[in-house]
Design a protein around this motif. Structure first.
Motif, PDB file in Angstrom:
ATOM      1  N   ALA A   3       4.803  10.477  -5.818  1.00 40.35           N
ATOM      2  CA  ALA A   3       6.179  10.599  -6.305  1.00 40.35           C
ATOM      3  C   ALA A   3       6.376  10.049  -7.711  1.00 40.35           C
ATOM      4  CB  ALA A   3       7.132   9.904  -5.344  1.00 40.35           C
ATOM      5  N   GLY A   4       5.411   9.291  -8.211  1.00 40.96           N
ATOM      6  CA  GLY A   4       5.499   8.774  -9.567  1.00 40.96           C
ATOM      7  C   GLY A   4       5.590   7.260  -9.637  1.00 40.96           C
ATOM      8  N   TRP A   5       5.108   6.745 -10.759  1.00 38.97           N
ATOM      9  CA  TRP A   5       5.067   5.299 -10.961  1.00 38.97           C
ATOM     10  C   TRP A   5       6.446   4.658 -11.016  1.00 38.97           C
ATOM     11  CZ3 TRP A   5       0.194   6.747 -10.752  1.00 38.97           C
ATOM     12  CH2 TRP A   5      -0.784   5.779 -10.549  1.00 38.97           C
ATOM     13  N   PRO A   6       7.427   5.238 -11.686  1.00 38.18           N
ATOM     14  CA  PRO A   6       8.738   4.566 -11.720  1.00 38.18           C
ATOM     15  C   PRO A   6       9.320   4.336 -10.322  1.00 38.18           C
ATOM     16  CG  PRO A   6       8.633   6.231 -13.425  1.00 38.18           C
ATOM     17  CD  PRO A   6       7.411   6.413 -12.571  1.00 38.18           C
ATOM     18  N   LEU A   7       9.241   5.317  -9.452  1.00 39.30           N
ATOM     19  CA  LEU A   7       9.759   5.144  -8.097  1.00 39.30           C
ATOM     20  C   LEU A   7       8.928   4.130  -7.321  1.00 39.30           C
ATOM     21  CD1 LEU A   7      10.650   8.837  -7.249  1.00 39.30           C
ATOM     22  CD2 LEU A   7      12.254   6.947  -7.643  1.00 39.30           C
ATOM     23  N   ALA A   8       7.630   4.162  -7.514  1.00 35.58           N
ATOM     24  CA  ALA A   8       6.754   3.225  -6.802  1.00 35.58           C
ATOM     25  C   ALA A   8       6.989   1.782  -7.257  1.00 35.58           C
ATOM     26  CB  ALA A   8       5.294   3.611  -7.002  1.00 35.58           C
ATOM     27  N   THR A   9       7.159   1.572  -8.562  1.00 30.59           N
ATOM     28  CA  THR A   9       7.397   0.203  -9.027  1.00 30.59           C
ATOM     29  C   THR A   9       8.773  -0.289  -8.563  1.00 30.59           C
ATOM     30  OG1 THR A   9       8.128   1.002 -11.190  1.00 30.59           O
ATOM     31  CG2 THR A   9       5.835   0.288 -11.001  1.00 30.59           C
ATOM     32  N   SER A  10       9.745   0.608  -8.490  1.00 30.90           N
ATOM     33  CA  SER A  10      11.055   0.222  -7.961  1.00 30.90           C
ATOM     34  C   SER A  10      10.940  -0.163  -6.485  1.00 30.90           C
ATOM     35  CB  SER A  10      12.066   1.346  -8.131  1.00 30.90           C
ATOM     36  OG  SER A  10      12.354   1.539  -9.493  1.00 30.90           O
ATOM     37  N   PHE A  11      10.145   0.591  -5.729  1.00 29.35           N
ATOM     38  CA  PHE A  11       9.931   0.253  -4.319  1.00 29.35           C
ATOM     39  C   PHE A  11       9.200  -1.083  -4.204  1.00 29.35           C
ATOM     40  CE2 PHE A  11       7.449   0.277  -0.383  1.00 29.35           C
ATOM     41  CZ  PHE A  11       8.461   0.481   0.543  1.00 29.35           C
ATOM     42  N   ASP A  12       8.183  -1.290  -5.026  1.00 26.74           N
ATOM     43  CA  ASP A  12       7.440  -2.550  -5.012  1.00 26.74           C
ATOM     44  C   ASP A  12       8.364  -3.718  -5.359  1.00 26.74           C
ATOM     45  OD1 ASP A  12       4.789  -3.548  -4.455  1.00 26.74           O
ATOM     46  OD2 ASP A  12       4.617  -4.058  -6.577  1.00 26.74           O
ATOM     47  N   ALA A  13       9.272  -3.502  -6.300  1.00 24.06           N
ATOM     48  CA  ALA A  13      10.255  -4.531  -6.635  1.00 24.06           C
ATOM     49  C   ALA A  13      11.191  -4.788  -5.456  1.00 24.06           C
ATOM     50  CB  ALA A  13      11.045  -4.123  -7.873  1.00 24.06           C
ATOM     51  N   GLU A  47       0.837  -1.208   0.000  1.00 23.17           N
ATOM     52  CA  GLU A  47       0.000   0.000   0.000  1.00 23.17           C
ATOM     53  C   GLU A  47       0.870   1.255   0.000  1.00 23.17           C
ATOM     54  OE1 GLU A  47      -3.464   2.056  -0.457  1.00 23.17           O
ATOM     55  OE2 GLU A  47      -3.159  -0.112  -0.632  1.00 23.17           O
ATOM     56  N   MET A  48       2.030   1.187   0.634  1.00 24.23           N
ATOM     57  CA  MET A  48       2.965   2.309   0.557  1.00 24.23           C
ATOM     58  C   MET A  48       3.357   2.563  -0.895  1.00 24.23           C
ATOM     59  SD  MET A  48       5.709   1.877   3.677  1.00 24.23           S
ATOM     60  CE  MET A  48       6.679   3.263   3.083  1.00 24.23           C
ATOM     61  N   ALA A  49       3.583   1.499  -1.658  1.00 24.85           N
ATOM     62  CA  ALA A  49       3.948   1.653  -3.074  1.00 24.85           C
ATOM     63  C   ALA A  49       2.849   2.383  -3.834  1.00 24.85           C
ATOM     64  CB  ALA A  49       4.242   0.291  -3.701  1.00 24.85           C
ATOM     65  N   VAL A  50       1.601   2.060  -3.536  1.00 32.45           N
ATOM     66  CA  VAL A  50       0.481   2.744  -4.199  1.00 32.45           C
ATOM     67  C   VAL A  50       0.496   4.228  -3.834  1.00 32.45           C
ATOM     68  CG1 VAL A  50      -2.038   2.904  -4.337  1.00 32.45           C
ATOM     69  CG2 VAL A  50      -0.934   0.652  -4.310  1.00 32.45           C
ATOM     70  N   GLN A  51       0.663   4.534  -2.571  1.00 38.48           N
ATOM     71  CA  GLN A  51       0.697   5.934  -2.119  1.00 38.48           C
ATOM     72  C   GLN A  51       1.857   6.685  -2.775  1.00 38.48           C
ATOM     73  OE1 GLN A  51      -1.682   6.994  -0.078  1.00 38.48           O
ATOM     74  NE2 GLN A  51      -0.972   9.035   0.449  1.00 38.48           N
ATOM     75  N   ILE A  52       3.006   6.036  -2.820  1.00 35.78           N
ATOM     76  CA  ILE A  52       4.186   6.644  -3.444  1.00 35.78           C
ATOM     77  C   ILE A  52       3.942   6.898  -4.926  1.00 35.78           C
ATOM     78  CG2 ILE A  52       6.591   6.145  -4.094  1.00 35.78           C
ATOM     79  CD1 ILE A  52       6.759   4.723  -1.271  1.00 35.78           C
ATOM     80  N   ALA A  53       3.243   5.985  -5.585  1.00 39.66           N
ATOM     81  CA  ALA A  53       2.972   6.151  -7.022  1.00 39.66           C
ATOM     82  C   ALA A  53       2.239   7.456  -7.298  1.00 39.66           C
ATOM     83  CB  ALA A  53       2.153   4.968  -7.548  1.00 39.66           C
TER      84      ALA A  53
END
Length: 157
Positions: free
Chosen positions: A111-121, A102-108
């Motif tokens: 802060a943007g999808w690229p950073l969020a997907t990197s965090f999710d990874a 859920e943090m990744a969704v909030q970050i997306a």
């Protein structure tokens, strides 16, 4: 000058370093390398980040972990620091995997999808899950021949 302890007596540098290493072990939930010189990067990290910052009153360790993970995500620190903090958050039950996702969704959104997907990874790395990011990483790191058409397209006359 060192911070005073509960009795109002200033800590020696050695006491402060020992307290910092103990706090680092507790926060990071992993074996630590042997204590190094208090002037080394590891020694300074133990003293200042874990001995001082993580033990300050005003925020819980969980709150500090949420802030730290968010900053690491926004800085794109998904290879080393974020997975270490993610593993620690899971190991000490500060956060669940669902909360990290859920943090990744909030970050997306902020802060943007690229950073969020990197965090999710990074969450995948820390938890050992395979959700397909490895395939994307492989594609992103493979050189391409710009003269050749993509494999799923035919050349146009």
């Amino acid at each position: 000058m060192s911070a005073p302890d509960d009795a109002g007596v200033a800590e020696t540098p050695q006491q402060r370093a020992a307290r910092g290493w103990a706090a680092m072990a507790e926060v990071m939930q992993c074996p630590l390398p042997p204590a190094t010189s208090s002037a080394s990067l590891g020694g300074l990290s133990a003293q200042h980040i874990f001995g001082d910052l993580w033990d300050r009153p005003g925020l819980s360790r969980r709150d500090r972990r949420l802030i730290t993970l968010t900053v690491l995500a926004v800085l794109g620190q998904d290879r080393l620091h974020a997975p270490l903090h993610i593993r620690a958050a899971l190991a000490c039950s500060d956060l669940t995997e669902a909360e990290l996702r859920e943090m990744a969704v909030q970050i997306a959104y902020y802060a943007g999808w690229p950073l969020a997907t990197s965090f999710d990874a990074a969450v995948d790395t820390a938890t050992g899950h395979d959700t397909g990011y490895e395939q994307v990483t492989g594609l992103a790191n493979t050189p391409t021949n710009s003269a050749a058409p993509p494999p799923d397209r035919k050349e146009q006359p």
